[in-house]
Design a protein around this motif. Sequence first.
Motif, mmCIF file in Angstrom:
data_model
loop_
_atom_site.group_PDB
_atom_site.id
_atom_site.type_symbol
_atom_site.label_atom_id
_atom_site.label_comp_id
_atom_site.label_asym_id
_atom_site.label_seq_id
_atom_site.Cartn_x
_atom_site.Cartn_y
_atom_site.Cartn_z
ATOM 1 N N PRO A 34 0.821 -1.225 0.000
ATOM 2 C CA PRO A 34 0.000 0.000 0.000
ATOM 3 C C PRO A 34 0.853 1.272 0.000
ATOM 4 N N SER A 35 1.955 1.273 0.739
ATOM 5 C CA SER A 35 2.828 2.447 0.781
ATOM 6 C C SER A 35 3.505 2.678 -0.561
ATOM 7 N N ILE A 36 3.920 1.605 -1.227
ATOM 8 C CA ILE A 36 4.525 1.725 -2.558
ATOM 9 C C ILE A 36 3.504 2.256 -3.545
ATOM 10 N N ASP A 37 2.274 1.765 -3.437
ATOM 11 C CA ASP A 37 1.194 2.226 -4.312
ATOM 12 C C ASP A 37 0.982 3.730 -4.144
ATOM 13 N N SER B 142 -1.347 -4.493 -11.101
ATOM 14 C CA SER B 142 -0.513 -5.469 -11.809
ATOM 15 C C SER B 142 0.972 -5.173 -11.603
ATOM 16 N N SER B 143 1.328 -3.900 -11.488
ATOM 17 C CA SER B 143 2.733 -3.547 -11.239
ATOM 18 C C SER B 143 3.178 -4.043 -9.871
ATOM 19 N N LEU B 144 2.285 -3.940 -8.879
ATOM 20 C CA LEU B 144 2.617 -4.437 -7.548
ATOM 21 C C LEU B 144 2.846 -5.940 -7.565
ATOM 22 N N GLU B 145 2.042 -6.651 -8.351
ATOM 23 C CA GLU B 145 2.241 -8.092 -8.466
ATOM 24 C C GLU B 145 3.585 -8.401 -9.119
ATOM 25 N N SER C 7 19.578 -3.999 -4.089
ATOM 26 C CA SER C 7 18.748 -3.516 -2.980
ATOM 27 C C SER C 7 18.794 -2.000 -2.886
ATOM 28 N N LEU C 8 19.979 -1.427 -3.107
ATOM 29 C CA LEU C 8 20.104 0.027 -3.123
ATOM 30 C C LEU C 8 19.269 0.626 -4.249
ATOM 31 N N ALA C 9 19.306 -0.015 -5.417
ATOM 32 C CA ALA C 9 18.508 0.460 -6.555
ATOM 33 C C ALA C 9 17.017 0.376 -6.243
ATOM 34 N N CYS C 10 16.590 -0.683 -5.549
ATOM 35 C CA CYS C 10 15.184 -0.789 -5.148
ATOM 36 C C CYS C 10 14.817 0.342 -4.188
ATOM 37 N N GLY C 11 15.709 0.608 -3.241
ATOM 38 C CA GLY C 11 15.424 1.612 -2.225
ATOM 39 C C GLY C 11 15.329 3.029 -2.746
ATOM 40 N N ILE C 12 15.982 3.313 -3.873
ATOM 41 C CA ILE C 12 15.945 4.673 -4.422
ATOM 42 C C ILE C 12 15.149 4.734 -5.734
ATOM 43 N N ALA C 13 14.440 3.663 -6.069
ATOM 44 C CA ALA C 13 13.695 3.605 -7.342
ATOM 45 C C ALA C 13 12.708 4.761 -7.440
ATOM 46 N N THR D 267 10.382 5.192 -9.885
ATOM 47 C CA THR D 267 9.114 4.797 -10.507
ATOM 48 C C THR D 267 8.857 3.319 -10.245
ATOM 49 N N ALA D 268 7.621 2.908 -10.496
ATOM 50 C CA ALA D 268 7.268 1.492 -10.333
ATOM 51 C C ALA D 268 8.035 0.632 -11.325
ATOM 52 N N GLY D 269 8.216 1.126 -12.543
ATOM 53 C CA GLY D 269 8.975 0.369 -13.541
ATOM 54 C C GLY D 269 10.411 0.133 -13.113
ATOM 55 N N ALA D 270 11.036 1.181 -12.563
ATOM 56 C CA ALA D 270 12.417 1.041 -12.086
ATOM 57 C C ALA D 270 12.490 0.054 -10.934
ATOM 58 N N LEU D 271 11.474 0.060 -10.068
ATOM 59 C CA LEU D 271 11.450 -0.873 -8.944
ATOM 60 C C LEU D 271 11.323 -2.308 -9.444
ATOM 61 N N ILE D 272 10.495 -2.531 -10.450
ATOM 62 C CA ILE D 272 10.322 -3.879 -11.007
ATOM 63 C C ILE D 272 11.634 -4.390 -11.581
ATOM 64 N N VAL D 273 12.326 -3.553 -12.338
ATOM 65 C CA VAL D 273 13.603 -3.952 -12.939
ATOM 66 C C VAL D 273 14.630 -4.264 -11.848
ATOM 67 N N ALA D 274 14.704 -3.409 -10.828
ATOM 68 C CA ALA D 274 15.655 -3.632 -9.742
ATOM 69 C C ALA D 274 15.328 -4.912 -8.985
ATOM 70 N N ARG D 275 14.036 -5.208 -8.819
ATOM 71 C CA ARG D 275 13.639 -6.434 -8.127
ATOM 72 C C ARG D 275 14.025 -7.672 -8.945
ATOM 73 N N ILE D 276 13.921 -7.592 -10.263
ATOM 74 C CA ILE D 276 14.332 -8.722 -11.106
ATOM 75 C C ILE D 276 15.828 -8.974 -10.948
ATOM 76 N N VAL D 277 16.613 -7.894 -10.940
ATOM 77 C CA VAL D 277 18.061 -8.029 -10.734
ATOM 78 C C VAL D 277 18.339 -8.592 -9.345
ATOM 79 N N GLN D 278 17.579 -8.129 -8.366
ATOM 80 C CA GLN D 278 17.733 -8.621 -6.996
ATOM 81 C C GLN D 278 17.466 -10.126 -6.937
ATOM 82 N N GLY D 279 16.410 -10.573 -7.611
ATOM 83 C CA GLY D 279 16.102 -12.001 -7.643
ATOM 84 C C GLY D 279 17.179 -12.810 -8.338
ATOM 85 N N ALA D 280 17.740 -12.245 -9.414
ATOM 86 C CA ALA D 280 18.797 -12.940 -10.150
ATOM 87 C C ALA D 280 20.048 -13.108 -9.287
ATOM 88 N N THR D 281 20.433 -12.063 -8.574
ATOM 89 C CA THR D 281 21.624 -12.160 -7.723
ATOM 90 C C THR D 281 21.368 -13.088 -6.530
#
Length: 492
Positions: free
Chosen positions: A53-56, A64-67, A108-114, A116-130
Amino acid sequence: MATTTSSRHAGAAAISPYAAARAGGLHPVGVLILLAGAFLPIMDFFIINVALPSIDASLHASASSLELVIAGYGVAYATLLVLGGRLGDRYGRRRMFLGALVGFVLASLACGIAPTAGALIVARIVQGATAALLIPQVLATFHHVLEGERKSRAVALYGATSGIAAVVGQLVGGVLVSADIAGTSWRPIFLVNVPIGVVVLLVAARVVPDTRSSHPVGVDLPGTVLFAATLTALLVPLTEGPSLGWPWWTWLLIGVAVVLGVATYVVEKRAERRGEAPLLPPSLLRLPSMSRGLVMVFAFSIGFGAFMFVFALTVQNGLHADPLHGGLAILPMALLFFVGSLVAPRVITRFGRAALAGGAVVQLLGLASLVTVLLVKWPHVGLWAMGIPLALVGAGQSMLFAGLFRSVLADVPTHLGGIGSGVLITLQQSGLALGVATLGTLYLALSPHGVPHAFATVEYVQMGIVALLAVAAGALPPFLDVTSASVPVVDA
């Protein structure tokens, strides 16, 4: 040489952590540091739920972006997990652990300073990969360096760590979001990984021994790419379709996912015939314990991932609890999951398959009680009213979780245990991601018409899954008896 090696491992705890690592051993401090490294990425899959909810509100993200923020992490994690294990075997597990940890901290740093939602999604994908490159090095190092009771204890601690990280993640997330440190709202749930990760990195560089496989298995690049493409082609339409009204391209992508799935099977089968070690070996998947057990683990993971997602949204968006109370709401489940994880091995050893069926029945009672409380008392539902149902859910899940993981490898040959474990955790993570994409999407579609009924509908589906698991567990043939299975270790 064997005696020298055994003595070196046995004496690792008697010398300094640094000296133990230099000698090729692993001090208890090294075990704890590796577990800390594993805890962060596992927790990060779930910590975000109470922050949605806070990210929203902050990024104006669509449902769908939150998912995708959650599922993108899970898919990247699932598809690269086995690859991470094989890279560690070939290039050195400490090197891969340290390199992946650096990548995870930066992501994680990229997620924390994202911004936009798009930037957060991309950073989360990288986070999952690492995370996928980091996690296998932990179990593989335990498997390679430790022996006897020390290995059993370390692997057991890993199992407890991974289970607790899932439920504690939402509690920690609630505390950090509620603290609203310097007005940063949800961002500390990612930024906290930076100082912790740096400390783990500096200590791990000195106390983790450098190991690698003497016969490393090749990397299955075609299988990895095809499997990732299959999951992506399935995930995107399932998350975006409902909010967009299911345009033609969503149905096209689902069809493409089916084609890619068939192609993945064909490519993997041919690779195995050539004597290679594919990502998803068809011969392993045909083994009774794998073919039946993996289906059960996959179904369980779909329900678990969906529950954590919809419960967090129900408590915050429906009951209007703040993130702190939203995180605290899950505490009874976390405590009983922890206690259950400690006693599960002994219960399973004594009662075998019946313990799985019993765990499923307890979870069913908890879910049914929770749905009843929400439907009857809504909107005046106190957190205490949900305590006992959530405790039952946690207790049942812990028994089912432990039993299913052990049963999958019941008849996998010892020399293929690492590959089998990699397939197991890959399917588990895929199930978590798809649970959010499917049942999470169902919840988001129904919640505008009534949050309690949306939650109940999703949980009816999960209860159906758990009921089937109870029947399936009770009807498992002797060759799937969990008392004979070993603890999975990802080292291939």
